[in-house]
Structure formats: structure tokens, C-alpha cells
Scaffold this motif. Sequence first.
Motif, short mmCIF file in Angstrom:
data_model
loop_
_atom_site.label_atom_id
_atom_site.label_comp_id
_atom_site.label_asym_id
_atom_site.label_seq_id
_atom_site.Cartn_x
_atom_site.Cartn_y
_atom_site.Cartn_z
N ALA A 20 0.82 -1.21 0.00
CA ALA A 20 0.00 0.00 0.00
C ALA A 20 0.86 1.26 0.00
O ALA A 20 2.04 1.24 0.37
CB ALA A 20 -0.92 0.00 1.23
N SER A 21 0.25 2.35 -0.39
CA SER A 21 0.94 3.64 -0.37
C SER A 21 1.16 4.08 1.08
O SER A 21 0.52 3.57 2.02
CB SER A 21 0.09 4.69 -1.08
OG SER A 21 -1.12 4.92 -0.37
N SER A 22 2.06 5.02 1.27
CA SER A 22 2.33 5.55 2.61
C SER A 22 1.06 6.12 3.23
O SER A 22 0.82 5.96 4.43
CB SER A 22 3.42 6.62 2.55
OG SER A 22 4.64 6.08 2.11
N TYR A 23 0.25 6.79 2.41
CA TYR A 23 -1.00 7.36 2.91
C TYR A 23 -1.92 6.28 3.46
O TYR A 23 -2.46 6.40 4.57
CB TYR A 23 -1.70 8.14 1.80
CG TYR A 23 -3.09 8.61 2.19
CD1 TYR A 23 -3.26 9.74 2.98
CD2 TYR A 23 -4.22 7.90 1.78
CE1 TYR A 23 -4.53 10.17 3.36
CE2 TYR A 23 -5.49 8.32 2.15
CZ TYR A 23 -5.65 9.45 2.94
OH TYR A 23 -6.91 9.86 3.32
N GLU A 24 -2.12 5.20 2.67
CA GLU A 24 -3.01 4.12 3.12
C GLU A 24 -2.46 3.43 4.36
O GLU A 24 -3.22 3.08 5.27
CB GLU A 24 -3.21 3.11 2.00
CG GLU A 24 -4.15 3.57 0.90
CD GLU A 24 -4.48 2.44 -0.06
OE1 GLU A 24 -5.68 2.28 -0.37
OE2 GLU A 24 -3.57 1.73 -0.49
N LYS A 25 -1.16 3.22 4.40
CA LYS A 25 -0.55 2.58 5.58
C LYS A 25 -0.77 3.43 6.83
O LYS A 25 -1.13 2.91 7.89
CB LYS A 25 0.94 2.36 5.34
CG LYS A 25 1.25 1.27 4.33
CD LYS A 25 2.70 1.27 3.90
CE LYS A 25 3.63 0.87 4.99
NZ LYS A 25 5.04 0.75 4.49
#
Length: 409
Positions: free
Chosen positions: A311-316
Amino acid sequence: MKRMQFLCLLIFIKLFTLSKQDETTVGYCDISSRECGNQSDIVGDRRLLIYDVNPLEGFNLRRDVYMRFAILLHEAQKRGKRKDWVLVLPPFLNLLHWRSDQVDNRPIPWSTFFDIQCLNTFVPVLELHEVFDQNKALEIDVLYILQGFDDPFENGIFEDKWQITRDCKYDGNLWGYNNITFKEMVCLRFQGFIGKLWEVLLLHPNAQKVMITHGEIPLHNNYGSKTYWDCRKSMKFNKDLVDTAKTYISFNFGCKAEFCSNFVSVHWRRQDFTQSRSKDIPSLGGTVKQLDSIMKKQKPNITNVFIATDASSYEKNQLKSKLIILGYKVYFYVPSNLEKAKFKDGGVAIIEQIICSYSSYFVGTHESTFTFRIQEEREIMGFDSTSTFNRLCPDTGFCEKPSKWTVVN
């Protein structure tokens, strides 16, 4: 209905000290290098079976394709045939899912990720860079370019078959080498189990160096059998990867055993799955709800959650924040710059898989080969299947239970 079930089964089956070493040691053998593999010393009179995989296929599928070819050769040699054959391991080069800033343009050998001595206990193998001749070049006698048939169920029947054609081209990249050539190329359509390849190889019975492209097309002859699991057990990881994963587990969870009772692991697949398999995976909010439910139902006394994800940093960050609010401690493996340079994206992924393999309970992503490899590791280690074959479900609709491919000893 039976035809669709069979088709689905076939699709499912198909499914370091490097920073201190020079280019030759890590497996890159270019035409200007003074040191390369010496074919006369290493190969001798042995015949070489080399294979390639569709450049778009990922790391974990490539591991499975290796098993198909390793078992093909192992079964023949067990019957006293083709004992002079050696399987050549194709290196890894800039795979589609490897997106870190540590990716370079040099082929990465299997020894970066696996214990080569252990692989050799099942079938004789060589790294590709070991088979270049004294002129720092490799001439392959015959290249078989595989293609699938347009209709695998022609006349309503799926059957093993192959057919020579004239219309094809090699679409690989030769792992970045510019010093590999071919004496002859053969185009053919192929479908069925990999044992059928021996018929193809008999087209050139005297060829010493043979290469098969699109090795993902032939299917396992004996998926899930004892031979399959014997091969899988021989695929032990590079010791540095194992030690790094164990250090992480010990530091974060205080566990030094193979069965850790104080954390749950999750493989949360995103990126391409959000497009290609959006009906099989949950939303971010749905993931939080499911994990909370799973933890309370299956492991009510555990609050530690390790998550392996693309996942992207945002989703994480969003997932972590929402789980923390519910009272959980969330962990991701974040490699140092040195670890990224040493292990590459493939090694980082393996470290995550090892961590997941040690957890008390594992939840995976439906039909992800990353999840399959973790399930296999846990089966080999001896975890109860109920703690291994679990999945994240879509927010709505049907949620198919994972197939249980249990270890055969």
C-alpha cells in the motif's frame, strides 16, 4: 459448470553481503569483465536447461515456475534419466513490482534470496553467471519460444498438446545481458502439464544448452504432492534474510521461537489488486472492521498486528491510525537504506514473509502468490491450518474460503 471449475483450478495452479562484492560475484557477467563463470571448469559435459518467465510476472510466481522445472528434472533423474542435465537459475532484473529507489540494472542471482546448497539437495542447479564460457559469452543451442493456444478448450476438451508454428518472437530481455546468442529458435504453441516438455526437447536430442521461454505456461505435473513439498522445503531462504527477520521479531515482540504467540500477521495487498481484483479485497475501512473482528474472535488477548503490504504511505498511515484508535499496536517492516541496498525489493518482501510465517495467526489476500508463499512456509513449519488459511473478504458479496493446500510429508 465443471468446465469452469476445471479452468479455475488450472489458473490457480499456474499461479547479504552484496554491497561488498564485485559485479562478477553478484552475478553480472558483461563482455568486459575479466572474471566470469568458466564453463569448462563448472559445467563440464553436463547439459543445461535454462528457462525464462514473462517479464510482467512477479517474484513469487517466478518462485513457483522454478519449482515446475525443478520437479520436471528431479522426477526424470529419479527414474534414472537425464542425469547429465542441470537446471540454470535465471536471475532477477527490475521486476514490475520492484519500485524502490534501490533498483539497479544488474541481474540479481538467486543466492541473494535463497540457499543454493539447499536447492542442490533436490535438483542440480547453477546460477546463470556460472555458465558463461572463457570468452565471457554464452551461446545457446536452441531457444524454444512458448505461446499458449487461442482456445484451451477446443472442442470442449482441455488436453496436453504442442504444435510448432512460424509466427513468434522473443519478448524477453535476456536479464540485461548483451552476450547471449542462439544458434536456432523454434516457435511453438504449448498447453498442459510440464512433463510434456520432454517431447519438445527431443526435437533436438543432441543440444547441450537449451532455453525455454515463458516458463509460466506449462502447468505443475504434481501440484501439492509429496514431491512438490520436498521441492518447496529445499527452497530455504538466504541466512541473512532469516537472521534479519528474526532480529525484527525479537526486538519488536520479544519472541525468539518459531511459534510466536503474541502477534497476528496480515498480508494486505493493494496496488494492482485494487484495479484487477477490486471485488475480492476490502476497502480501507472494511479492512479495519474485519481485522478488529478477527482479532476479537480469534486472538482476543493479542494486540500486536504486523502488516505486510504494498500500500501507499498514505493508506498505511490511515490503516495504522484507525487500528491504534481501536487499541492495537501496528507494525510494518521498514528496511534501512543499507538493508534495501543489500537485499533489494525481493529480499525485503521475503523478510516480511518470514515475519508473517512466525506469527500466531495469519490473514492473507485472496489469490495472491505472496500470500500463498506465506501459507506454504507456515505449513512446512507445522502451524495448525486454521491459523494459516484465512483471508480478507470484500466489503460486500460472496467471500470464497481459501483453498487448503496442506503439507505432505
